[in-house]
Design an enzyme around this catalytic site. Structure first.
Site, PDB file in Angstrom:
ATOM      1  N   ASN A   1     -10.080  -0.202   0.881  1.00 46.44           N
ATOM      2  CA  ASN A   1      -8.632  -0.097   0.794  1.00 46.44           C
ATOM      3  C   ASN A   1      -8.203  -0.472  -0.628  1.00 46.44           C
ATOM      4  O   ASN A   1      -8.346  -1.623  -1.030  1.00 46.44           O
ATOM      5  CB  ASN A   1      -8.004  -1.046   1.821  1.00 46.44           C
ATOM      6  CG  ASN A   1      -6.484  -1.035   1.796  1.00 46.44           C
ATOM      7  OD1 ASN A   1      -5.872  -0.459   0.901  1.00 46.44           O
ATOM      8  ND2 ASN A   1      -5.879  -1.685   2.777  1.00 46.44           N
TER       9      ASN A   1
ATOM     10  N   CYS B   1       0.820  -1.230   0.000  1.00 48.09           N
ATOM     11  CA  CYS B   1       0.000   0.000   0.000  1.00 48.09           C
ATOM     12  C   CYS B   1       0.848   1.271   0.000  1.00 48.09           C
ATOM     13  O   CYS B   1       0.326   2.358  -0.250  1.00 48.09           O
ATOM     14  CB  CYS B   1      -0.922   0.020   1.212  1.00 48.09           C
ATOM     15  SG  CYS B   1      -2.018  -1.384   1.282  1.00 48.09           S
TER      16      CYS B   1
ATOM     17  N   HIS C   1      -3.397   6.991   3.906  1.00 47.77           N
ATOM     18  CA  HIS C   1      -3.824   5.748   3.242  1.00 47.77           C
ATOM     19  C   HIS C   1      -5.171   5.335   3.827  1.00 47.77           C
ATOM     20  O   HIS C   1      -5.358   5.354   5.040  1.00 47.77           O
ATOM     21  CB  HIS C   1      -2.763   4.671   3.490  1.00 47.77           C
ATOM     22  CG  HIS C   1      -3.161   3.321   3.007  1.00 47.77           C
ATOM     23  ND1 HIS C   1      -3.681   3.121   1.758  1.00 47.77           N
ATOM     24  CD2 HIS C   1      -3.110   2.104   3.595  1.00 47.77           C
ATOM     25  CE1 HIS C   1      -3.945   1.841   1.599  1.00 47.77           C
ATOM     26  NE2 HIS C   1      -3.608   1.200   2.707  1.00 47.77           N
TER      27      HIS C   1
HETATM   28  N1  ACO Z   1     -17.866  -9.399   9.699  1.00 51.75           N
HETATM   29  C1  ACO Z   1     -18.218  -9.782  10.931  1.00 51.75           C
HETATM   30  N2  ACO Z   1     -17.317 -10.189  11.843  1.00 51.75           N
HETATM   31  C2  ACO Z   1     -16.021 -10.187  11.488  1.00 51.75           C
HETATM   32  C3  ACO Z   1     -15.591  -9.796  10.197  1.00 51.75           C
HETATM   33  C4  ACO Z   1     -16.579  -9.381   9.283  1.00 51.75           C
HETATM   34  N3  ACO Z   1     -16.285  -8.987   8.030  1.00 51.75           N
HETATM   35  N4  ACO Z   1     -14.233  -9.889  10.130  1.00 51.75           N
HETATM   36  C5  ACO Z   1     -13.825 -10.349  11.329  1.00 51.75           C
HETATM   37  N5  ACO Z   1     -14.898 -10.534  12.151  1.00 51.75           N
HETATM   38  C6  ACO Z   1     -14.914 -10.996  13.521  1.00 51.75           C
HETATM   39  C7  ACO Z   1     -13.694 -11.824  13.878  1.00 51.75           C
HETATM   40  O1  ACO Z   1     -13.875 -13.171  13.463  1.00 51.75           O
HETATM   41  C8  ACO Z   1     -13.676 -11.689  15.379  1.00 51.75           C
HETATM   42  O2  ACO Z   1     -14.626 -12.558  15.940  1.00 51.75           O
HETATM   43  P1  ACO Z   1     -14.298 -13.362  17.290  1.00 51.75           P
HETATM   44  O3  ACO Z   1     -14.117 -12.304  18.323  1.00 51.75           O
HETATM   45  O4  ACO Z   1     -15.510 -14.200  17.471  1.00 51.75           O
HETATM   46  O5  ACO Z   1     -13.040 -14.128  16.991  1.00 51.75           O
HETATM   47  C9  ACO Z   1     -14.158 -10.263  15.611  1.00 51.75           C
HETATM   48  O6  ACO Z   1     -14.856  -9.878  14.405  1.00 51.75           O
HETATM   49  C10 ACO Z   1     -13.049  -9.278  15.855  1.00 51.75           C
HETATM   50  O7  ACO Z   1     -12.041  -9.480  14.872  1.00 51.75           O
HETATM   51  P2  ACO Z   1     -10.754  -8.605  14.815  1.00 51.75           P
HETATM   52  O8  ACO Z   1      -9.840  -9.123  13.745  1.00 51.75           O
HETATM   53  O9  ACO Z   1     -10.185  -8.439  16.194  1.00 51.75           O
HETATM   54  O10 ACO Z   1     -11.397  -7.236  14.346  1.00 51.75           O
HETATM   55  P3  ACO Z   1     -10.722  -5.831  14.282  1.00 51.75           P
HETATM   56  O11 ACO Z   1     -11.496  -4.883  15.065  1.00 51.75           O
HETATM   57  O12 ACO Z   1      -9.225  -5.895  14.498  1.00 51.75           O
HETATM   58  O13 ACO Z   1     -10.936  -5.441  12.751  1.00 51.75           O
HETATM   59  C11 ACO Z   1      -9.733  -5.316  10.696  1.00 51.75           C
HETATM   60  C12 ACO Z   1     -10.362  -6.220  11.729  1.00 51.75           C
HETATM   61  C13 ACO Z   1     -10.801  -4.439  10.088  1.00 51.75           C
HETATM   62  C14 ACO Z   1      -9.078  -6.166   9.607  1.00 51.75           C
HETATM   63  C15 ACO Z   1      -8.651  -4.418  11.372  1.00 51.75           C
HETATM   64  O14 ACO Z   1      -7.835  -5.207  12.189  1.00 51.75           O
HETATM   65  C16 ACO Z   1      -7.798  -3.668  10.404  1.00 51.75           C
HETATM   66  O15 ACO Z   1      -8.252  -2.772   9.707  1.00 51.75           O
HETATM   67  N6  ACO Z   1      -6.466  -3.929  10.380  1.00 51.75           N
HETATM   68  C17 ACO Z   1      -5.542  -3.180   9.559  1.00 51.75           C
HETATM   69  C18 ACO Z   1      -5.621  -3.506   8.116  1.00 51.75           C
HETATM   70  C19 ACO Z   1      -4.650  -2.641   7.337  1.00 51.75           C
HETATM   71  O16 ACO Z   1      -4.359  -1.533   7.702  1.00 51.75           O
HETATM   72  N7  ACO Z   1      -4.089  -3.096   6.267  1.00 51.75           N
HETATM   73  C20 ACO Z   1      -3.152  -2.192   5.579  1.00 51.75           C
HETATM   74  C21 ACO Z   1      -2.434  -2.765   4.590  1.00 51.75           C
HETATM   75  S1  ACO Z   1      -3.352  -3.620   3.349  1.00 51.75           S
HETATM   76  C22 ACO Z   1      -2.242  -3.949   2.060  1.00 51.75           C
HETATM   77  O17 ACO Z   1      -1.073  -3.720   2.166  1.00 51.75           O
HETATM   78  C23 ACO Z   1      -2.808  -4.537   0.794  1.00 51.75           C
END
Ligand code: ACO
Length: 330
Positions: free
Chosen positions: A287, A115, A257
């Protein structure tokens, strides 16, 4: 004393017509609109239709940037495409763009920093211009993330979209700095496997007889990436301001970003920036990796949120892990 500056003279972007809404994902995986909006800020994303590749998006964004700059393909010295989703493993997406554009006098290369690829490309282009090597470079960030997304993994599939954004960078002699004022690029390869595609490279090649068991799609440890992303974007934003000799109050617009609205908010608060100085369009595109920052820059300028003479701070973060920031006087 006269110096060579690297100035943005044209900006353009392109997103494909097909839209995937949160309601579409409710039919594909166990998720819902409330979770996606509250955890990420995303409402919809654009994706290509079958048969289109990254070079098609890159071409359109690049042509729009060139039109905006008032130049044609014969004027280009170099085309840089930042991408993790080139049309083919060989040659680079930039070579395909060069052919489709008819820019046969321009050299062409890809930059791969996930990214952060656009910021890495812009920084490389700016250095080449300031050293006197080239006068006109087309820098493009373009992705077809839909081609590397696992649409059965709810933890990643709701996040990504396809798009391209581009700038024309030109040499301009002057007595004071303008254009790209400073950049900071950083990497920490110890986090390489927080965000990666395990199969399809030289270590484990794709096996067509694997019956779908191979890990050929983007995998991410979202929680860990989130924490590093906030720290890294804050620190590179501070470093790039210091390097350019500007304070945060001099910044007219902050273009982060667009990975997650919670990351953007956390970074904004830590930098002490007011909401109105931060550009956000994640709700429409998700994203889009390398395309995210130049697409946002194009929309921001078109919306009148940044105008000629303004200082714009752009910061990106992605797989590698890589991150970086640039300050530009438009
Ligand atoms: N819908 C419903 N529930 C979901 C979903 C979804 N789409 N995705 C995950 N969950 C659930 C998980 O299974 C978990 O359930 P559990 O507690 O029963 O295990 C719960 O939601 C919490 O999951 P987390 O992974 O802790 O959720 P979080 O709040 O961290 O959000 C996310 C996840 C959105 C991916 C976040 O961590 C994030 O944005 N991370 C950064 C991503 C990023 O910046 N990437 C940049 C680079 S991308 C590139 O280089 C191409």
């Amino acid at each position: 004393m006269t110096m060579i500056n690297a100035v943005i003279t044209g900006i353009g972007s392109y997103t494909p017509d097909r839209i995937l809404t949160n309601a579409d994902f409710e039919k594909m995986v166990e998720t819902n609109d409330e979770w996606i909006v509250s955890r990420t800020g995303i409402k919809e994303r654009h994706v290509v239709s079958n048969g289109s590749g990254t070079s098609d998006l890159a071409l359109k964004a690049g042509q729009r940037a060139m039109e905006n700059a008032g130049i044609g393909p014969d004027d280009l010295d170099l085309i840089i495409v930042g991408t993790v989703t080139p049309d083919y493993q060989v040659p680079s997406a930039a070579c395909i763009v060069q052919e489709k554009m008819g820019a046969f006098g321009a050299a062409a290369m890809d930059v791969s920093a996930a990214c952060a690829s656009f910021i890495y490309g812009l920084t490389s282009a700016s250095g080449m211009i300031r050293s006197g090597q080239y006068r006109r470079i087309l820098v493009i960030g373009a992705e077809t993330l839909s081609s590397i997304t696992d649409y059965t993994d709810r933890g990643t599939c709701v996040l990504f979209g396809d798009a391209a954004g581009s700038v024309v960078l030109e040499a301009k002699e002057g007595n004071a700095p303008e254009g790209v004022l400073s950049s900071v690029l950083e990497t920490d390869g110890r986090y390489a496997k927080l965000l990666w595609i395990p199969v399809g490279g030289s270590v484990e090649s794709y096996d067509p007889d694997s019956e779908g068991k191979q890990r050929i799609y983007l995998e991410m440890n979202g929680n860990e990436v989130f924490k590093v992303a906030v720290r890294a974007m804050v620190s590179s934003s501070r470093k790039v301001c210091e390097k350019a000799g500007v304070s945060k109050d001099d910044i007219a617009l902050f273009i982060p970003h667009q990975a997650n609205i919670r990351i953007i908010d956390a970074v904004r608060k830590r930098l002490g920036l007011p909401e109105e100085k931060v550009f956000v369009n994640i709700e429409k595109y998700g994203n889009t990796s390398s395309a995210s920052v130049p697409l946002a820059l194009d929309e921001a300028v078109k919306a009148g949120k940044a105008k000629k003479g303004d200082l714009v701070l752009m910061v990106a973060f992605g797989g590698g892990l890589t991150w970086g920031a640039s300050i530009v006087r438009l």
